[in-house]
Design an enzyme around this catalytic site. Structure first.
Site, PDB file in Angstrom:
ATOM      1  N   PRO A 161     138.328 103.365  47.896  1.00 12.49           N
ATOM      2  CG  PRO A 161     140.587 103.113  46.696  1.00 12.49           C
ATOM      3  CD  PRO A 161     140.014 103.741  48.088  1.00 12.49           C
ATOM      4  CD  GLU A 162     132.600 101.377  48.275  1.00 14.14           C
ATOM      5  OE1 GLU A 162     131.484 100.529  47.795  1.00 14.14           O
ATOM      6  OE2 GLU A 162     131.982 102.428  48.514  1.00 14.14           O
TER       7      GLU A 162
END
Ligand SMILES: [Zn+2]
Length: 276
Positions: free
Chosen positions: A2-3
């Site tokens: 996840p960014e």
């Protein structure tokens, strides 16, 4: 992994469900994911805490309680937070469950169990947060600051974009996408960029991240380990990726096959014709 857009999606969804809720009890199945061996104490400390706010800094999720204590969660590779309005059975990847007094619960699930949680007492700080770079979706996002950062760095620009102490929240997927849209080769040294190239980065970084938040992030596959929102639903940005994961497929601008190169053990995807 996840960014910024995925974490922002999770935070926004959590804000609409768990703010104001009171923790009834916490079940911890993987105590080693609680930093500083906090697992034992934390089940006691979390009891009866009321959630006052949920925010994001870079890829960190910050849960603030009315008492002033805070919880920081970093999802790392495969961490997820899934919200359930009613009691449900836990699965084998559920590592911690927060049960609320109204019967709803928040499950921290993590296939590879590399993410972590940390409890901060009132007034206590987590030093790594202070070293983080500028937030691209925040008010402090500023062209002169970005120019100054680029000019004093000899890092390859893709690694520069992913350096959390320079720009907070950008990871491999969005760094590749931003560089393609900006027409910049990922291996260019940051201090060789022209003003107009930095201006493109300045525009496209928030533009792409905002669009990705709108699409609720990128889910790259259909494995249980892949990113899901708080409702256990996939993102949609993977449907509009321009270069990431498209090795050998034609560039959407010029038709040249997209090449894959390695930078610090991570894949970069590039159109050698469009990106200079
Ligand atoms: Zn091209």
């Amino acid at each position: 992994m996840p960014e910024l857009p995925e974490v922002e999606t999770i935070v926004r969804q959590l804000q609409s469900h768990v703010i104001g809720k009171v923790i009834h009890c916490v079940e911890i199945f993987r105590p080693d994911q609680w930093k500083l061996n906090q697992a034992n104490d934390v089940t006691k400390r979390l009891k009866n805490q009321r959630i006052a706010a949920i925010t994001r800094r870079a890829k960190f999720i910050l849960i603030e309680f009315q008492s002033g204590c805070r919880l920081i969660i970093h999802l790392r590779m495969t961490g997820k937070l899934i919200w359930f309005p009613e009691q449900v059975k836990i699965d084998k990847f559920t590592r911690t469950v927060f049960h609320f007094t109204d019967g709803s619960s928040l499950h921290y699930s993590d296939t590879r169990a590399l993410g972590w949680l940390i409890w901060l007492e009132c007034g206590e700080n987590y030093p790594s947060l202070n070293k983080l770079g500028v937030e691209p979706l925040g008010d402090e996002w500023n062209l002169d600051h970005l120019k100054a950062l680029c000019r004093k760095s000899t890092q390859e620009i893709k690694l520069f974009l992913m350096d959390q102490n320079k720009i907070a929240g950008v990871g491999n997927i969005y760094a590749n996408e931003v560089l393609f849209r900006s027409g910049i080769h990922p291996q260019r040294r940051s201090n060789t960029l022209m003003d107009e190239e930095i201006e493109k980065l300045f525009r496209f970084i928030p533009k792409i991240l905002e669009l990705a938040v709108e699409k609720m992030g990128t889910t790259l596959g259909n494995k249980v380990s892949d990113y899901r929102s708080v409702y256990n639903i996939e993102g949609e940005y993977q449907n509009i990726l321009t270069v990431y994961g498209r090795e050998g497929q034609p560039c959407i601008k010029c038709g040249t096959p997209i090449a894959r190169i390695k930078q610090k053990d991570r894949s970069s995807f590039v159109c050698e014709k469009c990106q200079k």
